[in-house]
Motif scaffolding. Structure first.
Motif, PDB file in Angstrom:
ATOM      1  N   GLY A   1       0.816  -1.207   0.000  1.00 43.74           N
ATOM      2  CA  GLY A   1       0.000   0.000   0.000  1.00 43.74           C
ATOM      3  C   GLY A   1       0.851   1.259   0.000  1.00 43.74           C
TER       4      GLY A   1
ATOM      5  N   HIS B   1      -4.251   3.785   1.618  1.00 42.94           N
ATOM      6  CA  HIS B   1      -3.833   2.772   0.643  1.00 42.94           C
ATOM      7  C   HIS B   1      -4.721   2.797  -0.604  1.00 42.94           C
TER       8      HIS B   1
ATOM      9  N   THR C   1      -2.044   0.537  -4.581  1.00 41.30           N
ATOM     10  CA  THR C   1      -1.268  -0.637  -4.165  1.00 41.30           C
ATOM     11  C   THR C   1      -0.362  -1.046  -5.320  1.00 41.30           C
TER      12      THR C   1
END
Length: 406
Positions: free
Chosen positions: A282, A287, A290
């Protein structure tokens, strides 16, 4: 070649900063001259006002004003009185108009420094007349008319409430009529019917004021978009804002190159960190991005504290990718959320970049750099905001060439 200069409001020297805005003053001079020449084809006697409000749209008030004058601007325009006074304190002698005021505004220093003032309501009229009496100088007045923008200015139907007091003040020696002006709401859409309606309303306002006894040196309606697309709005003066900084005021008509403009600002930063990350890692807050494979991540040390819009972040809705930037001649996109002081960029598993290399956030698309227009589209705003919101803490580096290094 003139050596680049570092400049920052109210500072004469600066410690190292992780990013910088390079301002090509020759581009500003070129843009003003280009617009002046375009206007003079249809209206040879029309003057150009360079609008340098909001720190010259983020480019630097004093430096940009001087570059504009070098390009043929004979007037300067500011929103705030403090900006107009700063121009005078810098020794700039061209005509200056400042237009935003409230019932608490102090007009005395403006009149003392021979700065033109705009009046858009009765309280401004009475305040300007009182100031003229206090400092024993005629106030140079521009009458602001609302021709359909619905913003500042008096509508034609109610103009008598401010015209008559000004006529009396003119006869008493307190004010001088200089200008009458208004602002177009849809100039970036040249075919919009509102443009014709506003020109007609402006003509009616001029006729009314003149019939009452006003005599104007300059009538001005056109902003950047109208100066480039609508000769019917030229009159005696055009007010050039965004276009003097090389950005298109009518992107649906054409980009900067279409109008012969050169973007003056290049925003860049030095890469703070390069590091390897595995697949599935992340990046940044929440996040939103990714890493799809093992990769090299760059940390670029500018963020929303510097004026980078958080709206250019990469989000899940965009696949985690945001605004474009260039590093080592390659184009990438912001990966994940923009933070207060930094953002991240996924460079992929193979990259020629190094820590300390320059990342260009936006600049001149003719050099292959992302443009402020691209950033604006991603942020859901306009290029005006992208350059103007740049924080005071970001140094402005002034050059007289297209070079991005000294």
């Amino acid at each position: 070649m003139t050596a680049p200069q570092a400049s920052h409001h109210k500072h004469t020297s600066l410690p190292y900063y992780t990013g910088r805005a390079r301002i090509n003053l020759d581009a500003i001079t070129h843009n003003v001259a280009t617009i002046r020449d375009r206007v003079h084809v249809r209206s040879p006697h029309t003057h150009v006002m360079a609008v340098v409000k909001s720190n010259a749209y983020g480019h630097g008030l004093i430096e940009s004003a001087r570059a504009a004058v070098a390009g043929g601007a004979t007037w300067l325009g500011t929103a705030q009185a403090s900006e107009a006074l700063e121009l005078r304190q810098a020794g700039i002698t061209e005509r200056i108009l400042t237009w935003l005021n409230t019932p608490h505004s102090d007009f005395d220093p403006l009149l003392e420094h021979d700065i033109d003032v705009s009046v858009a309501n009765p309280h401004a009229v009475h305040a300007v007349i009182a100031a003229a009496q206090r400092v024993s100088r005629r106030a140079r007045v521009h009458l602001k008319v609302d021709t359909g923008m619905g913003r500042n200015g008096y509508t034609v139907e109610h103009m008598n409430e401010i015209v008559q007091p000004l006529i009396a003040a003119d006869h008493a020696g307190h004010i001088s009529w200089v200008g009458i002006w208004s602002h177009l709401a849809c100039a970036d859409e040249p075919g919009h019917e509102v443009n014709q309606q506003q020109v007609a309303a402006f003509d009616a306002a001029i006729a009314y004021a003149q019939a009452a006894g006003a005599r104007f040196e300059v009538r001005h309606l056109a902003n950047s978009a109208a100066a480039l697309t609508n000769p019917h709005a030229y009159y005696d003066l055009v007010r050039v804002g965004l276009a003097m900084y090389g950005l298109s005021p009518a992107p649906e008509v054409g980009d900067s190159a279409y109008f012969g403009l050169r973007p003056a600002m290049t925003l860049e930063a030095d890469i703070a960190t390069l590091k390897e990350l595995p697949a599935g890692h992340g990046v940044s807050y929440s996040h939103q991005y990714t890493t799809p494979t093992s990769t090299v991540l760059a940390v670029v040390p500018l963020g929303y504290g510097d004026g980078i819009p958080r709206h250019v972040s990469g989000t899940r809705a965009t696949g985690g990718l945001g605004a474009p930037i260039t590093i080592a001649g390659q184009r990438y996109r912001i990966s994940g959320r923009v933070c207060m002081d930094q953002f991240m960029v996924d460079l992929g598993p193979e990259t020629a970049a190094h820590a300390g290399d320059t990342a260009v956030l936006f600049g001149d698309s003719a050099r292959g750099e992302p443009s402020a227009d691209e950033w604006a589209e991603i942020a859901g705003t306009i290029s005006y905001e992208i350059v103007t919101r740049l924080s005071e803490r970001v140094p402005r580096i002034y050059t007289h060439t297209d070079a991005t290094t000294s």
